[in-house]
Design a protein around this motif. Sequence first.
Motif, PDB file in Angstrom:
ATOM      1  N   ASP A 150      46.629  57.723  63.044  1.00 10.63           N
ATOM      2  CA  ASP A 150      46.879  58.865  62.851  1.00 10.63           C
ATOM      3  C   ASP A 150      46.328  59.344  61.936  1.00 10.63           C
ATOM      4  OD1 ASP A 150      48.623  61.104  63.547  1.00 10.63           O
ATOM      5  OD2 ASP A 150      49.871  60.027  64.786  1.00 10.63           O
ATOM      6  N   ILE A 151      46.713  60.543  61.414  1.00 11.34           N
ATOM      7  CA  ILE A 151      46.342  61.583  60.498  1.00 11.34           C
ATOM      8  C   ILE A 151      46.090  61.114  59.002  1.00 11.34           C
ATOM      9  CG2 ILE A 151      46.895  63.847  61.777  1.00 11.34           C
ATOM     10  CD1 ILE A 151      49.211  64.192  60.119  1.00 11.34           C
ATOM     11  N   GLY A 175      43.241  64.095  52.631  1.00  9.90           N
ATOM     12  CA  GLY A 175      43.867  65.202  52.649  1.00  9.90           C
ATOM     13  C   GLY A 175      43.894  66.075  53.936  1.00  9.90           C
ATOM     14  N   LYS A 176      44.203  65.387  54.989  1.00 10.34           N
ATOM     15  CA  LYS A 176      44.048  66.008  56.331  1.00 10.34           C
ATOM     16  C   LYS A 176      42.996  66.529  56.733  1.00 10.34           C
ATOM     17  CE  LYS A 176      48.727  64.858  56.530  1.00 10.34           C
ATOM     18  NZ  LYS A 176      48.601  64.265  55.208  1.00 10.34           N
ATOM     19  N   LYS A 177      41.608  66.429  56.201  1.00  9.79           N
ATOM     20  CA  LYS A 177      40.487  66.759  56.332  1.00  9.79           C
ATOM     21  C   LYS A 177      39.650  65.919  57.357  1.00  9.79           C
ATOM     22  CE  LYS A 177      39.200  67.012  52.019  1.00  9.79           C
ATOM     23  NZ  LYS A 177      38.566  67.325  50.798  1.00  9.79           N
ATOM     24  N   TYR A 178      39.547  66.334  58.524  1.00  9.71           N
ATOM     25  CA  TYR A 178      39.031  65.506  59.922  1.00  9.71           C
ATOM     26  C   TYR A 178      37.516  65.341  59.452  1.00  9.71           C
ATOM     27  CZ  TYR A 178      43.360  66.925  62.104  1.00  9.71           C
ATOM     28  OH  TYR A 178      44.748  66.887  62.212  1.00  9.71           O
ATOM     29  N   TYR A 225      41.008  83.959  62.505  1.00  7.94           N
ATOM     30  CA  TYR A 225      42.579  83.777  62.582  1.00  7.94           C
ATOM     31  C   TYR A 225      42.888  82.457  61.404  1.00  7.94           C
ATOM     32  CZ  TYR A 225      47.179  82.019  64.166  1.00  7.94           C
ATOM     33  OH  TYR A 225      48.376  81.633  64.187  1.00  7.94           O
ATOM     34  N   GLU A 226      43.960  82.629  60.711  1.00  8.79           N
ATOM     35  CA  GLU A 226      44.383  81.655  59.908  1.00  8.79           C
ATOM     36  C   GLU A 226      45.803  81.214  60.211  1.00  8.79           C
ATOM     37  OE1 GLU A 226      45.418  80.777  55.032  1.00  8.79           O
ATOM     38  OE2 GLU A 226      44.412  82.945  55.698  1.00  8.79           O
ATOM     39  N   GLY A 227      46.302  80.119  60.369  1.00  9.49           N
ATOM     40  CA  GLY A 227      47.580  79.726  60.631  1.00  9.49           C
ATOM     41  C   GLY A 227      47.926  78.594  60.016  1.00  9.49           C
ATOM     42  N   TRP A 228      48.969  77.875  59.977  1.00 10.22           N
ATOM     43  CA  TRP A 228      49.402  76.606  59.462  1.00 10.22           C
ATOM     44  C   TRP A 228      49.672  75.596  60.294  1.00 10.22           C
ATOM     45  CZ3 TRP A 228      50.139  77.127  54.122  1.00 10.22           C
ATOM     46  CH2 TRP A 228      50.544  75.848  53.651  1.00 10.22           C
ATOM     47  N   CYS A 229      49.075  74.381  60.091  1.00 11.28           N
ATOM     48  CA  CYS A 229      49.168  73.291  60.863  1.00 11.28           C
ATOM     49  C   CYS A 229      49.254  72.097  59.713  1.00 11.28           C
ATOM     50  CB  CYS A 229      48.406  72.864  61.847  1.00 11.28           C
ATOM     51  SG  CYS A 229      48.779  71.603  63.042  1.00 11.28           S
ATOM     52  N   TRP A 230      49.016  70.745  60.339  1.00  9.10           N
ATOM     53  CA  TRP A 230      49.006  69.736  59.304  1.00  9.10           C
ATOM     54  C   TRP A 230      48.301  70.001  57.819  1.00  9.10           C
ATOM     55  CZ3 TRP A 230      53.138  67.279  60.320  1.00  9.10           C
ATOM     56  CH2 TRP A 230      53.561  66.807  61.725  1.00  9.10           C
ATOM     57  N   PRO A 231      47.221  70.213  57.925  1.00  9.83           N
ATOM     58  CA  PRO A 231      46.464  70.383  56.733  1.00  9.83           C
ATOM     59  C   PRO A 231      47.071  71.527  55.910  1.00  9.83           C
ATOM     60  CG  PRO A 231      44.985  70.482  58.337  1.00  9.83           C
ATOM     61  CD  PRO A 231      46.283  70.681  59.130  1.00  9.83           C
TER      62      PRO A 231
END
Length: 987
Positions: free
Chosen positions: A444-445, A450-453, A513-519
């Motif tokens: 998983d992540i 740092g949550k960078k795929y 578009y900018e939003g918020w998720c795991w990173p």
Amino acid sequence: MAVLGSDSRRWSGLLLIFVFLCSFITPVVTVKHENFKKCDQSGFCKRNRAYADAALSTSSWQAPYSLDPASIKFDNGMLTGSVVKTIVNTAETVRLPLTIAFYESGTARVTLDEERRQKGDIVLRHDSKAKKQRYNEAEKWAIVGGTTLSQGAATSKGAEKGTTNISYGPAGTFEAVIRHSPFGIDFKRNGETQIQFNNRGLLNVEHWRPKVEKPVEEKKEGEEAVVGESAKDTEEDEGTWWDESFGGSTDSKPKGPEAVALDISFPNYQHVFGVAEHAGPLSLKETRGGDGKYSEPYRLYNSDVFEYEMDSPMTLYGAIPFMQAQKKDSTVGVFWLNAAETWIDITKSSSSTNPLSLGIGSKITTNTHWISESGLLDVFIFLGPKPQDVVGAYTELTGYTQLPQQFAIAYHQCRWNYVTDEDVRDVDRKFDKNRIPYDVIWLDIEYTEGKKYFTWDPDTFANPLGMEKQLDEHERKLVAIIDPHIKNEGNYPVVDELKSKDLAVHNKDGNIYEGWCWPGSSHWVDCFNPAAHTWWKSLFRYDKFKGTAKNTWIWNDMNEPSVFNGPETTMPKDNLHHGGWEHRDVHNINGMTFQNATYHAILARDKEEDKANVRPFVLTRSFYSGSQRLGAMWTGDNQAAWPHLEASIPMLLSMGISGFPFAGADVGGFFGNPSKELLTRWYQAGAFYPFFRGHAHIDTRRREPYLAGEPYTQIITQALRLRYSLLPAWYTAFHEAHTNGAPILRPNYYVHPGDEKGFAIDDQFYVGSTGLLAKPVTTEGADGVDIYLADKEKYFDYFDYWMYEGPTTVSLAASLDTIPLLMQGGHIIPRRDRPRRSSGLMRYDPFTLVVVIGNSGDAEGTLYLDDGESFDYEEGAFIHRRFEYKSATSTLMSEDLAAASASPSRKTKDYLKAMEKVRVEKVIVVGAPESWKSKKEVEVSEELAGKSSGTKSAELEWHGKEEGKAAWAVVRDPGIQIGAGWKISFA
């Protein structure tokens, strides 16, 4: 994985201690209903439900839609015309282009669009930047075949005045009766009406119109200000036409109201199935309130539902707007091709030809009301009459399920998260130490930096290639998660390219578009954009995604898309995608476009290594019709609770009949800590999930099978070994699904469409065409189950050959170490009995054939084999055999089902040569005739390369009947190849 509202920082020491303490507490989770709309909070749903209420409460209701007879044209299997909508309270009309296509497959299609208008016309949009047409590209993503127009379709003579009749389908037995005024269509088979469009007059196409700014009337003392006309003077509620607010977010609607709605009735059909994905029974419930009914419509709006509840019509992660209706010996269906938010009301009505019958002999009609926010009204009609006719025609349109690599249908071990590469190695070693088979371990992540795929955490995963090498030594695989949100952080090449190439989704103002998720702050890849698709493929190359190897595969999560700070935890509907389409138009397809891009990225990755011949494996959480072509799905964030185990079975049955059979649920439950009994029973059920994966939340205790302790570890291991031994039967079932769309897990109605008693049964199932009938234990403390046998046939316990005979309901003892599993008479089941560490190590193992003799005395079955990983099967590199036992001659034969070729390909020859030493090591005959009791041997003959190798004898071992159990016999080592033609004579 679901929304936890976490920031993107790595776990601190204090947080790790907190998580450790929490792991000993099973959380009580309840769905956050306030985060998701109900129908009366969704403007277009509320309007159309009210429209239906008004229409159905008025006996004099006249639907305002008519087909202009002068516009009708019919040619080469297609009817075109114009439906005219008369606008209420005005003399104005709107013309809606109509197309009805009739295909060679017997499928019909009805499409209703809206004429484009010029400046100054009534329907001009107020925003000059907004597209003037309805979204019409869903077909591009969902439809891949089955649309050859019928040359045999023809207008029918003798049509009543005011109708146009078209005969089509097999031998002209289907008919579409198109009413002109009010517009509607009856679809008939052999003269009997099966499906009705607009029979109740609920068709409603919200036509385009200009936005008129109405003055605010002066408010008098004691009165509220009123905008324009009072509500009582207008037929429609304009409050949500141009904008709509929910949960603190406002959705601007530059195109105004554009919903489409239609009532579809199934006369004399009591049961309807499908419209996956929902956590409810297979037979869909009514949605207009009352005992045992839902009060909300079924909703299709792909969402990250953090804690979903049982027995609910609320939306989940995927949307397949395909519905089937079932009555005795008849199945029909419709496919509503629309990618926007959709609601479906279901009601039932009864009718009786004799008003004095007091309901005796009355017939049930199921009425449905489909409502989508935007796009075309585009509906496919399937008239059956068999379940496979309907499912097969639907999957011909949307594509058959991917033929997966063999490892993909074995067992997968996952949790959020394996925390280091050494942790992965240790789990791998402990599975071996405890002799527990598995094929795949998942990350998983937390493996990322740092949550960078496309990165690895250098501290915790310093040597990913070494980790993958250890897995590869035992033919095991690694799956790593890649989500569609890209961390918005400086000096991160992936996001830098995403922004510089302008490949992300835009907001309503045209900016990224900018939003918020795991990173944290994130941007979303717009996979509707061909350039983004091309760019995405480049990221998976081994030189770009460093640390990955050929045994690394991909998991796409959060692709609904999940946006933590977005309305309903997803993307604003007025965001813009490639081509200027609003997100509202394409929302339910979004997840499929991401999986599609990843699938092709894996193909491109291996092409770089001159090995484009390997089938990709990509798991998705969000899906739409057609996603089955690309990989597997799972049912999302379930709970470690008995109701969730129970619900997994109807959910997976629904996925199977909806054309997406490669489906599973998290074994053990994602949230919470299962009891050892629950964990054990879940593995026994999971052994019959097409996609079989154990998974757990980061806050849960570790629960790898070897940690359960005895007797639980041994019982779980036996369930896993059962799955591995039956992999040949599972792979054969997958091949059947891949070639004709047949579900892998089959509900009772599908196998026995004439058995009305079994239509609603959804806690037991057949596995493919094998004749295996399973009913997992899903109730705490249960030591037995009741299994319904629908047909007059013998059934045998898989493990001890105890015999039952239907039609009846039988009780089976099911202590904790027992899986209720029966074999239906008349089948032959292939399996491999050598225990191995992984499926790849079974490649050249011998086979056992289990011949199950039923009432007819005969039995048959099939086996499909290929190399389990490449596309070489498309060039003939496979074995496909039919086994048949005939009681009249007492012979068991093997017949080649592969099409003979005068010049087989090199790949065919190479594969068959590689399989020459793979043999049949055992034949078990269950229900063996008493006449064999004194036999000591059988005669075996084999044909190799078209020539007989003569005859030989093999030992026959007889086991007589015991009380309640069938006699059975074993032929050991008959000395025959699995891929050859042969005959065993028991005479």
